[in-house]
Design a protein around this motif. Structure first.
Motif, PDB file in Angstrom:
ATOM      1  N   PHE A  28      -7.740   0.761  48.500  1.00 28.29           N
ATOM      2  CA  PHE A  28      -6.832   1.922  49.113  1.00 28.29           C
ATOM      3  C   PHE A  28      -6.412   1.508  50.463  1.00 28.29           C
ATOM      4  O   PHE A  28      -5.314   1.945  50.549  1.00 28.29           O
ATOM      5  N   LYS A  47      -2.602   5.921  47.603  1.00 28.02           N
ATOM      6  CA  LYS A  47      -2.682   6.784  46.581  1.00 28.02           C
ATOM      7  C   LYS A  47      -2.718   6.321  45.196  1.00 28.02           C
ATOM      8  O   LYS A  47      -3.216   6.542  44.148  1.00 28.02           O
ATOM      9  N   LYS A 107      -9.603  10.378  43.557  1.00 24.06           N
ATOM     10  CA  LYS A 107      -8.957   9.655  42.646  1.00 24.06           C
ATOM     11  C   LYS A 107      -9.522   9.709  41.103  1.00 24.06           C
ATOM     12  O   LYS A 107      -8.664   9.807  40.191  1.00 24.06           O
ATOM     13  N   LEU A 114      -3.011  12.684  45.312  1.00 21.49           N
ATOM     14  CA  LEU A 114      -3.968  12.296  44.200  1.00 21.49           C
ATOM     15  C   LEU A 114      -4.340  13.830  43.322  1.00 21.49           C
ATOM     16  O   LEU A 114      -4.933  13.496  42.234  1.00 21.49           O
TER      17      LEU A 114
END
Length: 228
Positions: free
Chosen positions: A106, A111, A145, A176
């Motif tokens: 990340f 994203k 996620k 996300l």
């Protein structure tokens, strides 16, 4: 996975059960009880760390606060960490990455990040089994996620003069498909539907005791959700 009632994850990576696991998540201690032999009758908790160090893994104060609050709540804890190569390892004497050593993605991919396969699997399995999950600091991104339609917090959505230097993370969470909920550093957000509890921790520039209090709110809610 039925043996473990709750999962608590600081920073970027998450985890598993109180038994040998397939994949590359490894227990860090041979016994569940830490620093004591008194029997514990509370929730059984897996705590997943991602190395040690504010710039390349679990922030040590966050990890310590989680363990203190879990101990106070009577939880039986075992610690895990992914047994994988890191993206980088920081030499804290220089503040620079060490050469020839390599950690989720990340930090560089936003994203579009990839989540460790075992971490994603365990998050999904805990979620499917209705077991509560706690995440602090940047780790709520994992839930955003991996778990569809989840609600999380990483604090405020504006920097507010530098108090919330990572406020832009909220927009990545929304991108996300998750819902971001604004919370103060001493608060935790509970997604009752998904049994996911999150708190900002060091997403905020503030006094250490505020971080400790927010993590306490997260741990308390996670333990309450176990029903123990």
């Amino acid at each position: 996975m039925a043996a473990v009632r709750a999962l608590v994850v600081p920073r970027l990576l998450a985890a598993s059960a109180l038994a040998p696991l397939p994949g590359r998540l490894r227990a860090l201690t041979p016994r569940a009880a830490l620093h004591g032999s008194a029997p514990l009758f509370g929730a059984r908790v897996a705590l997943v760390l991602s190395g040690c160090g504010v710039y390349d893994g679990t922030e040590i104060h966050e990890a310590s606060a989680i363990l203190v609050h879990l101990s106070r709540g009577g939880a039986e804890v075992q610690i895990f960490a992914p047994d994988v190569a890191q993206m980088h390892v920081i030499d804290h004497t220089r503040g620079q990455p060490s050469e020839n050593e390599s950690r989720s993605t990340f930090a560089v991919d936003g994203k579009d990040c990839r989540v460790n396969e075992d971490v994603a699997r365990v998050l999904k399995e805990f979620h499917a089994a209705g077991k509560p999950i706690g995440l602090c600091c940047i780790a709520p991104v994992l839930a955003a996620k991996v778990l569809s339609g989840v609600e999380v917090t990483v604090g405020h959505e504006q920097e507010e003069g530098g108090k919330w230097p990572y406020a832009g993370t909220a927009e990545a969470i929304k991108a996300l498909g998750a819902k971001h909920c604004v919370k103060g550093v001493t608060e935790a957000h509970v997604d009752w539907k998904n049994k996911v509890v999150t708190t900002p921790a060091f997403m905020c520039e503030t006094a250490l005791h505020h971080i400790h209090d927010g993590i306490g709110a997260m741990v308390k809610s996670v333990l309450e959700l176990t029903g123990k």
